[in-house]
Design an enzyme around this catalytic site. Structure first.
Site, mmCIF file in Angstrom:
data_model
loop_
_atom_site.group_PDB
_atom_site.id
_atom_site.type_symbol
_atom_site.label_atom_id
_atom_site.label_comp_id
_atom_site.label_asym_id
_atom_site.label_seq_id
_atom_site.Cartn_x
_atom_site.Cartn_y
_atom_site.Cartn_z
ATOM 1 N N THR B 173 0.881 -1.184 0.000
ATOM 2 C CA THR B 173 0.000 0.000 0.000
ATOM 3 C C THR B 173 0.913 1.226 0.000
ATOM 4 O O THR B 173 1.370 1.657 -1.047
ATOM 5 C CB THR B 173 -0.965 -0.006 1.203
ATOM 6 O OG1 THR B 173 -0.230 -0.175 2.404
ATOM 7 C CG2 THR B 173 -1.998 -1.104 1.063
ATOM 8 N N LYS B 204 3.877 -6.959 4.013
ATOM 9 C CA LYS B 204 3.635 -5.542 3.710
ATOM 10 C C LYS B 204 3.316 -4.821 5.003
ATOM 11 O O LYS B 204 2.843 -5.419 5.964
ATOM 12 C CB LYS B 204 2.516 -5.363 2.680
ATOM 13 C CG LYS B 204 1.154 -5.830 3.059
ATOM 14 C CD LYS B 204 0.279 -4.893 3.833
ATOM 15 C CE LYS B 204 0.222 -3.489 3.296
ATOM 16 N NZ LYS B 204 -0.726 -2.687 4.161
ATOM 17 N N THR B 215 -2.933 -3.169 8.661
ATOM 18 C CA THR B 215 -1.623 -2.584 8.445
ATOM 19 C C THR B 215 -0.597 -3.542 7.898
ATOM 20 O O THR B 215 0.138 -3.237 6.982
ATOM 21 C CB THR B 215 -1.074 -2.107 9.794
ATOM 22 O OG1 THR B 215 -2.107 -1.448 10.461
ATOM 23 C CG2 THR B 215 0.109 -1.226 9.616
ATOM 24 N N GLU B 303 6.299 4.782 7.380
ATOM 25 C CA GLU B 303 5.891 5.994 6.654
ATOM 26 C C GLU B 303 6.807 7.166 6.967
ATOM 27 O O GLU B 303 6.916 7.589 8.114
ATOM 28 C CB GLU B 303 4.444 6.324 6.981
ATOM 29 C CG GLU B 303 3.490 5.373 6.283
ATOM 30 C CD GLU B 303 2.071 5.440 6.807
ATOM 31 O OE1 GLU B 303 1.235 4.709 6.263
ATOM 32 O OE2 GLU B 303 1.818 6.215 7.737
ATOM 33 N N ASN B 425 0.404 11.426 6.451
ATOM 34 C CA ASN B 425 -0.794 11.137 7.243
ATOM 35 C C ASN B 425 -1.690 12.336 7.481
ATOM 36 O O ASN B 425 -2.839 12.184 7.864
ATOM 37 C CB ASN B 425 -0.388 10.507 8.576
ATOM 38 C CG ASN B 425 0.087 9.092 8.375
ATOM 39 O OD1 ASN B 425 -0.667 8.252 7.901
ATOM 40 N ND2 ASN B 425 1.347 8.844 8.673
ATOM 41 N N SER B 430 -5.569 16.495 1.005
ATOM 42 C CA SER B 430 -5.487 17.872 0.512
ATOM 43 C C SER B 430 -4.725 17.917 -0.806
ATOM 44 O O SER B 430 -4.225 16.917 -1.283
ATOM 45 C CB SER B 430 -4.832 18.767 1.546
ATOM 46 O OG SER B 430 -3.566 18.275 1.894
#
Lengths: 430, 430
Positions: B173, B204, B215, B303, B425, B430
């Site tokens: 992902t 993953k 997750t 991340e 995150n 946006s």
């Protein structure tokens, strides 16, 4: 609320209660001569005192010394006794400083005691700032007498109010604004006709930076007559509902210190407020209102914060479940970054609830964000994304959860997680 | 390590073990036709299977269905049985989808069972991606037969290896790179002369984004002969040492799924590896080596991560204390932002240890960062800041703590906390 009328004073501080002076000065802990770095709160007479400290194993020297002065047997036990003054410096935390640090904290109390005219063990001390550096005594030696002299020439209420606000400024570290206030209530309906009682206070805390082991410090004063053990019980109850419900970086901050002093000066002839009476209930309510206000101000001023987040969980099976669920949501970096991104991302709230340890069934859960229903019975609800974006413009974001598993509830306060937080905490040496 | 020689194959995957095929295809869950979005792992024959799932109350439909197929009585109980295939889609998590989501997961298993030629309850299923959206069955209906056909025409080992790597890509992902590998060991010294055993796998997981309730997903295959209950025990032990020691955002991720399948194809005539034998010990070691490699790769690919952080705590009084201390340090946003800022900020490590609940005395604690002693006996140690900055250029940052309170130890893996984490995150809509 108890059967009394409460008034909140935004310019209140520990100087607001009768029998206390409070002031902040530049003593010399910080290089910038414009920056206040020492606060002194002095009672006219020895008075009842209580404190709460968190139980971090790594605790700073002033925490140990203040505990000793309040006869705390072990961390987490009730700490109360008699005190005449509180001294707080910012800039250096006096943490990880070993025996020499303890000696420094003790000598600080002696300096204050000599100036004020009380035994050193009637002085409470706190420090906030950089860890692993030794705190110099010279700034106390010159700053304490100067501060004390300044309080004695402050004759008018306006001067005393202004001095109290400098105390709130002097304890700031990464705080962007001082946090202070006072709550006043009348004695007529609670057995003290003609008397007016005040609970005033200040707090600092915005994160645990620099690194600073004493994230949060608060000083509360009251002119209500409250005996030390009862003050301790009231303070502990109030802190559990307020400061202990704030999280900025994933837990209630470490080595917190909250002092409370009660002079009784507003009812010198009256008996002490006895637990179980309307007077004591009014005092507890005033104290709770003040600590909650200060706690919310701390969360709203969290490092890099753009929004105050209030997480309310109701319908939990137990009080512990309610606290765990609210705390886990409030601590979730994913929830906090979502609020920063103005994203009503209830899936992250659900995921945090699900791993909190609270008992519930996913098919029972309702979630509202900013007053908009976003999840009902564990399933996604279509909502107006444009309306959500409009509501994210408000300074406070409410996340409300009903677990439908019982009757217990809890509220936590936190802030969003911004690029600025990473900058403050990741880039401070660069 | 057991008495055997282990070889790690970086190009390994669930296709590496004899008796299995693995492939990833674009089935149509994602709009981009270039992006693989479905992985299929198929055993030549029904084989022993086991799984671990985390116990988040909000669990996705495929987790519930896979639990049922592995006879798991309750979350957290051993889950094992017989399986023939594993199907995983990325793009949609099939979470918070109620009864319809469960039906979709069950029909997915039927589609795979029809194609492979096995009962639906011999199919395990997992999903990862966006929550609250319904998963379409059409991509499975066309993708599964196509994927299966492709595995059947892959004749050469090179083709099978390449297909295995596509499976690892199809489950990604926000991962920036696929995570896969295989460990091989010889049977000569453990009672299986001439046999070579392989444990292959893929994983993953980089955070819990989009929001994604699943997750972390891993699939492990082996051609060693291991009975399902023993496979379950070995897998649980291995996951506790590896995936459960990874934290990216403040806890081990929610709704994790780790499947293991054992074909026995490398020793078709031999008896199953019995617990307590050298063969079983070698299998456990190979499994541990693979899961640890995959777990570290997950942490390093967290991340926004720029550094893998390894937190090792030793000298703890109990195993729980060691875990709590290492976990609290690894979860601390202040520690993680300090590493991002290349700051050997041991005070934040100390503060996290102090609030972890682990029992120790602050005056006993030693801390090394990047091999540099920065704290001894709870006190600051002068260290070469320039040397620390040089060492921060390495991809892995070691934080080593000795509590000097006992004999227990624990290791956790995490990553630093960067502006990019907040961007990923906080800004994704946006």
């Amino acid at each position: 609320m108890a059967d009394a009328t409460f008034t909140f004073n935004e310019n209140g501080s520990p100087a607001s209660a009768l029998g206390f002076s409070a002031i902040g000065v530049h003593a010399g802990f910080r290089p910038d001569p414009e920056r206040l770095d020492m606060a002194l709160v002095v009672a006219d007479e020895p008075c009842a005192a209580a404190a709460t400290f968190t139980t971090n194993v790594f605790c700073a020297a002033p925490v140990r010394v203040s505990r000793e002065h309040l006869n705390e047997g072990a961390p987490g036990q009730p700490a109360y006794g008699c005190a005449r003054a509180v001294v707080i410096n910012s800039g250096i935390a006096n943490a990880a400083t070993g025996e020499r640090g303890l000696q420094t904290a003790r000598e600080t109390c002696e300096i204050v005691g000599d100036a004020v005219g009380c035994p050193a063990d009637e002085v409470l001390v706190a420090s906030t700032g950089v860890i692993g550096q030794h705190l110099r005594l010279e700034p106390f030696a010159t700053g304490v007498p100067a501060a004390l002299a300044a309080t004695k020439v402050a004759a008018s209420p306006e001067e005393r109010t202004a001095q109290g606000l400098t105390a709130a400024r002097a304890i700031m570290t990464t705080d962007t604004r001082p946090k202070h206030g006072a709550v006043t209530f009348e004695g007529d309906a609670i057995g003290y006709p003609g008397a007016t009682f005040t609970v005033g206070g200040m707090a600092k805390g915005a994160g645990m930076i620099m690194p600073n082991m004493a994230t949060m410090i608060a000083v509360i004063t009251t002119d209500a007559p409250v005996a030390a053990p009862d003050l301790s019980a009231a303070l502990t109850a109030s802190v559990n509902k307020s400061f202990n419900k704030v999280t900025v970086d994933s837990d209630t901050s470490t080595n917190d210190t909250c002092f409370a002093l009660a002079s009784g000066a507003a009812a010198p002839a009256g008996p002490a407020f006895a637990p179980g009476t309307p007077a004591f209930a009014a005092f507890q309510d005033a104290l709770d209102a003040l600590t909650t206000t200060l706690a919310r101000a701390m969360a709203a001023d969290g490092e890099g914060a753009t929004r105050l987040i209030t997480v309310r969980v109701r319908g939990a099976a137990t009080a512990d479940d309610a606290d765990a669920a609210a705390r886990t949501v409030a601590n979730s970096p994913l929830v906090k970054t979502a609020v920063y991104g103005h994203d009503a991302n209830w899936g992250r709230v659900a995921a945090a609830l699900g791993r909190s340890g609270a008992q519930f069934r996913q098919e029972d859960v309702d979630i509202d964000i900013l007053g908009l229903p976003v999840c009902r019975a564990g399933l996604v609800v279509d909502f107006d994304e444009d309306e959500a974006l409009r509501r994210f413009e408000e300074p406070e974001v409410a996340i409300e959860v009903d677990l439908h598993a019982g009757e217990e509830s809890a509220t936590m306060w936190t802030c969003d997680f911004s690029h600025e937080y990473v900058t403050i905490n990741g880039d401070y040496r660069s």
